[in-house]
Design a protein around this motif. Structure first.
Motif, PDB file in Angstrom:
ATOM      1  N   GLY A 145       0.794  -1.225   0.000  1.00 25.87           N
ATOM      2  CA  GLY A 145       0.000   0.000   0.000  1.00 25.87           C
ATOM      3  C   GLY A 145       0.825   1.274   0.000  1.00 25.87           C
ATOM      4  O   GLY A 145       0.291   2.349   0.283  1.00 25.87           O
ATOM      5  N   ARG A 146       2.116   1.179  -0.347  1.00 24.86           N
ATOM      6  CA  ARG A 146       2.954   2.381  -0.353  1.00 24.86           C
ATOM      7  C   ARG A 146       2.485   3.357  -1.430  1.00 24.86           C
ATOM      8  O   ARG A 146       2.155   2.955  -2.545  1.00 24.86           O
ATOM      9  CB  ARG A 146       4.425   1.993  -0.564  1.00 24.86           C
ATOM     10  CG  ARG A 146       5.050   1.278   0.631  1.00 24.86           C
ATOM     11  CD  ARG A 146       6.378   0.677   0.296  1.00 24.86           C
ATOM     12  NE  ARG A 146       6.235  -0.453  -0.635  1.00 24.86           N
ATOM     13  CZ  ARG A 146       7.247  -1.168  -1.095  1.00 24.86           C
ATOM     14  NH1 ARG A 146       8.487  -0.877  -0.736  1.00 24.86           N
ATOM     15  NH2 ARG A 146       7.030  -2.178  -1.926  1.00 24.86           N
ATOM     16  N   HIS A 156       0.908  -1.810  -6.148  1.00 27.26           N
ATOM     17  CA  HIS A 156      -0.322  -2.148  -6.871  1.00 27.26           C
ATOM     18  C   HIS A 156      -1.490  -2.419  -5.935  1.00 27.26           C
ATOM     19  O   HIS A 156      -2.647  -2.334  -6.323  1.00 27.26           O
ATOM     20  CB  HIS A 156      -0.090  -3.349  -7.795  1.00 27.26           C
ATOM     21  CG  HIS A 156       0.146  -4.643  -7.072  1.00 27.26           C
ATOM     22  ND1 HIS A 156       1.388  -5.024  -6.600  1.00 27.26           N
ATOM     23  CD2 HIS A 156      -0.706  -5.646  -6.740  1.00 27.26           C
ATOM     24  CE1 HIS A 156       1.304  -6.197  -6.011  1.00 27.26           C
ATOM     25  NE2 HIS A 156       0.050  -6.598  -6.081  1.00 27.26           N
ATOM     26  N   SER A 157      -1.215  -2.757  -4.671  1.00 22.93           N
ATOM     27  CA  SER A 157      -2.277  -2.980  -3.692  1.00 22.93           C
ATOM     28  C   SER A 157      -1.669  -3.016  -2.302  1.00 22.93           C
ATOM     29  O   SER A 157      -0.462  -2.801  -2.121  1.00 22.93           O
ATOM     30  CB  SER A 157      -3.022  -4.286  -3.980  1.00 22.93           C
ATOM     31  OG  SER A 157      -2.294  -5.404  -3.504  1.00 22.93           O
ATOM     32  N   ASP A 182      -0.603  -7.656   0.706  1.00 19.50           N
ATOM     33  CA  ASP A 182       0.386  -8.360   1.527  1.00 19.50           C
ATOM     34  C   ASP A 182       0.374  -7.848   2.965  1.00 19.50           C
ATOM     35  O   ASP A 182       0.430  -8.618   3.916  1.00 19.50           O
ATOM     36  CB  ASP A 182       1.783  -8.202   0.926  1.00 19.50           C
ATOM     37  CG  ASP A 182       1.976  -9.044  -0.329  1.00 19.50           C
ATOM     38  OD1 ASP A 182       1.236 -10.030  -0.495  1.00 19.50           O
ATOM     39  OD2 ASP A 182       2.855  -8.714  -1.140  1.00 19.50           O
ATOM     40  N   ARG A 183       0.311  -6.538   3.114  1.00 21.49           N
ATOM     41  CA  ARG A 183       0.240  -5.958   4.455  1.00 21.49           C
ATOM     42  C   ARG A 183      -1.045  -6.403   5.165  1.00 21.49           C
ATOM     43  O   ARG A 183      -1.032  -6.754   6.350  1.00 21.49           O
ATOM     44  CB  ARG A 183       0.290  -4.422   4.371  1.00 21.49           C
ATOM     45  CG  ARG A 183       0.437  -3.743   5.730  1.00 21.49           C
ATOM     46  CD  ARG A 183       0.381  -2.222   5.577  1.00 21.49           C
ATOM     47  NE  ARG A 183       1.425  -1.690   4.718  1.00 21.49           N
ATOM     48  CZ  ARG A 183       2.637  -1.354   5.147  1.00 21.49           C
ATOM     49  NH1 ARG A 183       2.964  -1.515   6.409  1.00 21.49           N
ATOM     50  NH2 ARG A 183       3.531  -0.865   4.281  1.00 21.49           N
ATOM     51  N   ASP A 184      -2.153  -6.400   4.412  1.00 27.18           N
ATOM     52  CA  ASP A 184      -3.432  -6.818   4.994  1.00 27.18           C
ATOM     53  C   ASP A 184      -3.416  -8.300   5.356  1.00 27.18           C
ATOM     54  O   ASP A 184      -3.988  -8.706   6.376  1.00 27.18           O
ATOM     55  CB  ASP A 184      -4.575  -6.525   4.014  1.00 27.18           C
ATOM     56  CG  ASP A 184      -4.797  -5.034   3.812  1.00 27.18           C
ATOM     57  OD1 ASP A 184      -4.281  -4.242   4.627  1.00 27.18           O
ATOM     58  OD2 ASP A 184      -5.484  -4.667   2.836  1.00 27.18           O
ATOM     59  N   PHE A 185      -2.772  -9.097   4.527  1.00 31.55           N
ATOM     60  CA  PHE A 185      -2.647 -10.533   4.807  1.00 31.55           C
ATOM     61  C   PHE A 185      -1.901 -10.754   6.123  1.00 31.55           C
ATOM     62  O   PHE A 185      -2.332 -11.531   6.985  1.00 31.55           O
ATOM     63  CB  PHE A 185      -1.902 -11.222   3.664  1.00 31.55           C
ATOM     64  CG  PHE A 185      -1.504 -12.641   3.940  1.00 31.55           C
ATOM     65  CD1 PHE A 185      -2.410 -13.679   3.814  1.00 31.55           C
ATOM     66  CD2 PHE A 185      -0.205 -12.945   4.338  1.00 31.55           C
ATOM     67  CE1 PHE A 185      -2.043 -14.989   4.080  1.00 31.55           C
ATOM     68  CE2 PHE A 185       0.178 -14.249   4.592  1.00 31.55           C
ATOM     69  CZ  PHE A 185      -0.740 -15.280   4.469  1.00 31.55           C
ATOM     70  N   ALA A 186      -0.779 -10.071   6.300  1.00 29.15           N
ATOM     71  CA  ALA A 186      -0.005 -10.213   7.530  1.00 29.15           C
ATOM     72  C   ALA A 186      -0.826  -9.783   8.743  1.00 29.15           C
ATOM     73  O   ALA A 186      -0.771 -10.423   9.806  1.00 29.15           O
ATOM     74  CB  ALA A 186       1.282  -9.392   7.436  1.00 29.15           C
ATOM     75  N   THR A 187      -1.596  -8.706   8.582  1.00 33.31           N
ATOM     76  CA  THR A 187      -2.458  -8.252   9.675  1.00 33.31           C
ATOM     77  C   THR A 187      -3.505  -9.304  10.009  1.00 33.31           C
ATOM     78  O   THR A 187      -3.786  -9.580  11.182  1.00 33.31           O
ATOM     79  CB  THR A 187      -3.135  -6.925   9.299  1.00 33.31           C
ATOM     80  OG1 THR A 187      -2.136  -5.940   9.037  1.00 33.31           O
ATOM     81  CG2 THR A 187      -4.037  -6.437  10.417  1.00 33.31           C
ATOM     82  N   ASN A 188      -4.110  -9.903   8.984  1.00 31.06           N
ATOM     83  CA  ASN A 188      -5.097 -10.953   9.215  1.00 31.06           C
ATOM     84  C   ASN A 188      -4.503 -12.128   9.985  1.00 31.06           C
ATOM     85  O   ASN A 188      -5.133 -12.700  10.881  1.00 31.06           O
ATOM     86  CB  ASN A 188      -5.651 -11.465   7.880  1.00 31.06           C
ATOM     87  CG  ASN A 188      -6.686 -10.539   7.274  1.00 31.06           C
ATOM     88  OD1 ASN A 188      -7.220  -9.664   7.945  1.00 31.06           O
ATOM     89  ND2 ASN A 188      -6.976 -10.728   5.995  1.00 31.06           N
TER      90      ASN A 188
END
Length: 314
Positions: free
Chosen positions: A88-89, A101-102, A105-111
């Motif tokens: 999300g940079r 592009h999205s 990956d950051r959201d996946f790690a948070t989940n």
């Protein structure tokens, strides 16, 4: 763990030859990387829009099962980390840094509940860069005003207007079914003509009706205004205001969690949401409505369901 939506594993695909080529190319690239690294390594690739696609946690859950790590204490989440380039940079043109592009990956790690690092942060020890999440479900918890909806007429038509996934059917079951309204839904009846016919039959039987369709524009809504006028009953509109991304999130949560999907609905294609958005025109009283009630999305469910809903699904 990689999203590979460009690869199809369906044997009946119309583009089977090109699909097999893409799959072969991917396997060759992976093999080359594995050979070069010469480390114990596993790869999981999500090829469909299902529970395995990041930021959803299906690949993580599969990994835990494959390595017999399903007990909570068997994985040290505090010292585990996930490195990915979809963080999300925001990027900036002055420094030649492109935007991610999205944020999946950051959201996946948070989940999952583990630390997230970009490749630059992990391999080059760079400082974290600014990032934004296009959609964060937590912002929508307890962030809507409760709607008090009451019956105003002995007999009338209630017309819903709102995107798929906006909460229309839930609103019907929670608030309008108890008031004696019968539901008309085109997903069930298949055509508008059948919906109009069924609604007319119910009104003639002195049964009030709710039209649980998207009804995005004045031309579509005009069919129902005309029906109500011909039957000499008032027509009211309930306008569901949930945004496209929120509706996509709701649809993913619903379709990928059996306990939250009583009607067994499958996941909708993105076109269902963008198509509504392109046709949408806010309903106006001048169209012939007695009144218009705006309904913002409000999550309703158990604590367990809220935990599921708060995760990143899109």
């Amino acid at each position: 763990m990689s999203n590979q939506g460009g690869i199809s594993l369906k044997s009946d695909s119309k583009s089977l030859k090109s699909d097999l080529k893409r799959l072969g190319d991917f396997k060759r690239k992976v093999t080359a990387v594995f050979t070069q690294l010469d480390l114990p390594i596993s790869i999981y690739a999500a090829t469909s829009r299902d529970r395995f696609r990041k930021p959803r946690t299906g690949m993580w859950e599969q990994l835990l099962e494959d390595f017999n790590l399903t007990a909570a204490h068997q994985v040290d989440l505090d010292t585990s980390f996930f490195v990915g380039d979809a963080g999300g940079r925001t990027g900036h043109s002055s420094g030649g840094v492109s935007k991610d592009h999205s944020c999946c990956d950051r959201d996946f790690a948070t989940n999952v509940g583990i630390k997230f690092l970009t490749p630059e942060e992990y391999f080059l020890e760079e400082e974290p860069k600014p990032f934004v999440r296009e959609f964060d479900p937590a912002k929508y918890i307890n962030n809507a005003t409760s709607v008090v909806f009451s019956k105003q007429n002995p007999l009338d038509v209630i017309l819903f207007c709102g995107s798929p996934g906006a909460g229309k059917s839930t609103f019907y079951w929670n608030y309008l079914k108890p008031l004696g309204y019968e539901r008309i839904n085109q997903d069930i009846l298949k055509t508008r003509e059948r919906c109009l016919k069924k609604a007319a039959e119910l009104i003639k039987e002195e049964t009030p009706v709710v039209v649980d369709n998207t009804n995005p524009d004045p031309d579509t809504r005009a069919h129902w205004v005309k029906l109500a006028r011909n039957l000499d009953v008032p027509i009211r509109c309930i306008h569901f205001t949930a945004s496209l991304r929120l509706c996509e999130h709701n649809d993913a949560v619903r379709s990928l969690n059996e306990t939250m999907n009583p009607e067994k609905r499958t996941m909708l294609p993105r076109l269902a949401f963008t198509g509504f958005a392109s046709r949408y025109r806010e309903p106006k009283l001048e169209e012939g409505f007695q009144d218009i009630t705006k309904v913002d999305f409000m999550f309703q469910g158990t604590a367990e369901e809220e935990t599921i809903w708060r995760k990143f699904w899109i």
